[in-house]
Each structure stands twice: as structure tokens, then as C-alpha cells.
Scaffold this motif. Structure first.
Motif, PDB file in Angstrom:
ATOM      1  N   LEU A   9       0.850  -1.187   0.000  1.00  0.00           N
ATOM      2  CA  LEU A   9       0.000   0.000   0.000  1.00  0.00           C
ATOM      3  C   LEU A   9       0.881   1.230   0.000  1.00  0.00           C
ATOM      4  O   LEU A   9       1.987   1.220   0.535  1.00  0.00           O
ATOM      5  CB  LEU A   9      -0.916   0.014   1.220  1.00  0.00           C
ATOM      6  N   SER A  10       0.380   2.299  -0.595  1.00  0.00           N
ATOM      7  CA  SER A  10       1.077   3.576  -0.611  1.00  0.00           C
ATOM      8  C   SER A  10       0.159   4.627   0.003  1.00  0.00           C
ATOM      9  O   SER A  10      -1.058   4.563  -0.133  1.00  0.00           O
ATOM     10  CB  SER A  10       1.440   3.989  -2.037  1.00  0.00           C
ATOM     11  N   PHE A  11       0.767   5.606   0.640  1.00  0.00           N
ATOM     12  CA  PHE A  11       0.005   6.673   1.275  1.00  0.00           C
ATOM     13  C   PHE A  11      -0.396   7.696   0.233  1.00  0.00           C
ATOM     14  O   PHE A  11       0.418   8.155  -0.568  1.00  0.00           O
ATOM     15  CB  PHE A  11       0.838   7.337   2.370  1.00  0.00           C
ATOM     16  N   TYR A  12      -1.669   8.056   0.224  1.00  0.00           N
ATOM     17  CA  TYR A  12      -2.167   9.109  -0.655  1.00  0.00           C
ATOM     18  C   TYR A  12      -2.547  10.289   0.232  1.00  0.00           C
ATOM     19  O   TYR A  12      -3.575  10.276   0.921  1.00  0.00           O
ATOM     20  CB  TYR A  12      -3.366   8.594  -1.469  1.00  0.00           C
TER      21      TYR A  12
ATOM     22  N   PRO B  36      -3.803   0.690  -2.574  1.00  0.00           N
ATOM     23  CA  PRO B  36      -2.835  -0.075  -3.364  1.00  0.00           C
ATOM     24  C   PRO B  36      -1.989   0.872  -4.223  1.00  0.00           C
ATOM     25  O   PRO B  36      -2.471   1.902  -4.694  1.00  0.00           O
ATOM     26  CB  PRO B  36      -3.714  -0.978  -4.229  1.00  0.00           C
ATOM     27  N   SER B  37      -0.743   0.503  -4.418  1.00  0.00           N
ATOM     28  CA  SER B  37       0.210   1.391  -5.105  1.00  0.00           C
ATOM     29  C   SER B  37      -0.254   1.813  -6.496  1.00  0.00           C
ATOM     30  O   SER B  37      -0.096   2.981  -6.881  1.00  0.00           O
ATOM     31  CB  SER B  37       1.576   0.723  -5.189  1.00  0.00           C
ATOM     32  N   LYS B  38      -0.832   0.879  -7.270  1.00  0.00           N
ATOM     33  CA  LYS B  38      -1.302   1.248  -8.611  1.00  0.00           C
ATOM     34  C   LYS B  38      -2.450   2.243  -8.546  1.00  0.00           C
ATOM     35  O   LYS B  38      -2.551   3.141  -9.382  1.00  0.00           O
ATOM     36  CB  LYS B  38      -1.723  -0.002  -9.393  1.00  0.00           C
ATOM     37  N   GLN B  39      -3.294   2.124  -7.532  1.00  0.00           N
ATOM     38  CA  GLN B  39      -4.400   3.064  -7.378  1.00  0.00           C
ATOM     39  C   GLN B  39      -3.867   4.454  -7.040  1.00  0.00           C
ATOM     40  O   GLN B  39      -4.352   5.449  -7.565  1.00  0.00           O
ATOM     41  CB  GLN B  39      -5.363   2.573  -6.297  1.00  0.00           C
ATOM     42  N   VAL B  40      -2.854   4.519  -6.194  1.00  0.00           N
ATOM     43  CA  VAL B  40      -2.241   5.808  -5.863  1.00  0.00           C
ATOM     44  C   VAL B  40      -1.599   6.422  -7.109  1.00  0.00           C
ATOM     45  O   VAL B  40      -1.711   7.630  -7.341  1.00  0.00           O
ATOM     46  CB  VAL B  40      -1.223   5.657  -4.709  1.00  0.00           C
TER      47      VAL B  40
END
Length: 79
Positions: free
Chosen positions: A33-36, A44-48
Motif C-alpha cells: 500500500l502507498s500513502f495518498y 494499493p500502489s497502482k491506485q495511488v
């Protein structure tokens, strides 16, 4: 939306991304996961990456539509 999808896939390298009318969707088998920051949450990283693209080009989006994981919505109909 087709042009935005093309940019996401071919310029930003976001794979396994699809669209229906004005909604984008896909899957990500990577559990990272990545912080938005604008929503102060993790996705999820691709969503960010996609959200960052939308921010970059000025495409508006809403927090409530950014769902991931398991979710079930029940619609009850009465007579």
C-alpha cells in the motif's frame, strides 16, 4: 476517459487497468500500500499512481468512490 486510460497504461505504466464509461478499475496482486496524502489514507500502489495522474491532469475525483478490498453492498427491495 480513453485518452486518460491510454496515458495511465502507456506513459505511467499502470498495467491491468480497465474503464467503463467514466470509471476506471483493475486489480493489483501486489499487497503493498502507498500513502495518498490528499485523502490521508493508504491505497494499493497502482491506485495511488492513478490518483496522482488524475491530480496531475486536473481530473476531479471523490474519496467515497475510491474503494478497494472486499466490500459488499446490500440492496433491499420492499413491495
Amino acid at each position: 476517459m480513453s485518452l486518460v486510460l491510454w496515458i495511465a497504461i502507456h506513459v505511467k505504466s499502470i498495467d491491468a487497468l480497465l474503464a467503463y464509461v467514466d470509471d476506471n478499475f483493475g486489480h493489483d496482486i501486489n499487497p503493498d500500500l502507498s500513502f495518498y496524502a490528499p485523502y490521508s489514507t493508504f491505497f494499493p500502489s497502482k491506485q495511488v499512481s492513478l490518483l496522482n495522474l488524475w491530480d496531475e491532469i486536473g481530473l476531479p475525483h471523490e474519496r467515497k468512490k475510491q474503494e478497494y478490498g472486499h466490500s459488499t453492498r446490500y440492496h433491499w427491495f420492499s413491495r
